[in-house]
Design a protein around this motif. Sequence first.
Motif, PDB file in Angstrom:
ATOM      1  N   ILE A  44       0.817  -1.215   0.000  1.00 55.91           N
ATOM      2  CA  ILE A  44       0.000   0.000   0.000  1.00 55.91           C
ATOM      3  C   ILE A  44       0.855   1.272   0.000  1.00 55.91           C
ATOM      4  N   PRO A  46       3.023   2.614  -2.181  1.00 57.46           N
ATOM      5  CA  PRO A  46       2.937   3.485  -3.365  1.00 57.46           C
ATOM      6  C   PRO A  46       1.622   4.261  -3.444  1.00 57.46           C
ATOM      7  N   THR A  47       0.549   3.656  -3.007  1.00 57.13           N
ATOM      8  CA  THR A  47      -0.751   4.337  -3.024  1.00 57.13           C
ATOM      9  C   THR A  47      -0.761   5.504  -2.044  1.00 57.13           C
ATOM     10  N   ILE A  48      -0.214   5.286  -0.865  1.00 62.17           N
ATOM     11  CA  ILE A  48      -0.132   6.360   0.133  1.00 62.17           C
ATOM     12  C   ILE A  48       0.747   7.490  -0.386  1.00 62.17           C
ATOM     13  N   ARG A  49       1.881   7.138  -0.972  1.00 68.66           N
ATOM     14  CA  ARG A  49       2.807   8.149  -1.502  1.00 68.66           C
ATOM     15  C   ARG A  49       2.146   8.948  -2.628  1.00 68.66           C
ATOM     16  N   GLN A  50       1.417   8.268  -3.515  1.00 75.88           N
ATOM     17  CA  GLN A  50       0.743   8.951  -4.614  1.00 75.88           C
ATOM     18  C   GLN A  50      -0.354   9.873  -4.089  1.00 75.88           C
ATOM     19  N   THR A  51      -1.093   9.425  -3.089  1.00 77.49           N
ATOM     20  CA  THR A  51      -2.148  10.246  -2.505  1.00 77.49           C
ATOM     21  C   THR A  51      -1.572  11.509  -1.869  1.00 77.49           C
ATOM     22  N   SER A  53       1.267  12.917  -2.571  1.00 74.28           N
ATOM     23  CA  SER A  53       1.805  13.749  -3.647  1.00 74.28           C
ATOM     24  C   SER A  53       0.685  14.524  -4.342  1.00 74.28           C
ATOM     25  N   SER A  54      -0.447  13.885  -4.550  1.00 72.25           N
ATOM     26  CA  SER A  54      -1.589  14.554  -5.177  1.00 72.25           C
ATOM     27  C   SER A  54      -2.124  15.684  -4.299  1.00 72.25           C
TER      28      SER A  54
END
Length: 64
Positions: A44, A46-51, A53-54
Amino acid sequence: MALTVSAVVLLLVIVLILVRTGYLRFGPALAAALLGFFLASTGIAPTIRQTLSSIATALAHITA
């Protein structure tokens, strides 16, 4: 990379303030840090990092 370091420093300062003022004990702070460490090694991460970052990009566009 710069955003990650900034977030880590900001969160570290917040946790240190909470520990020093007594709102957060050392044990729970250590447990939360270990949870974050182990969470970073799961699928999970990468999903947390992408969120995050967004959210940072959205905030940058709002303030600009």
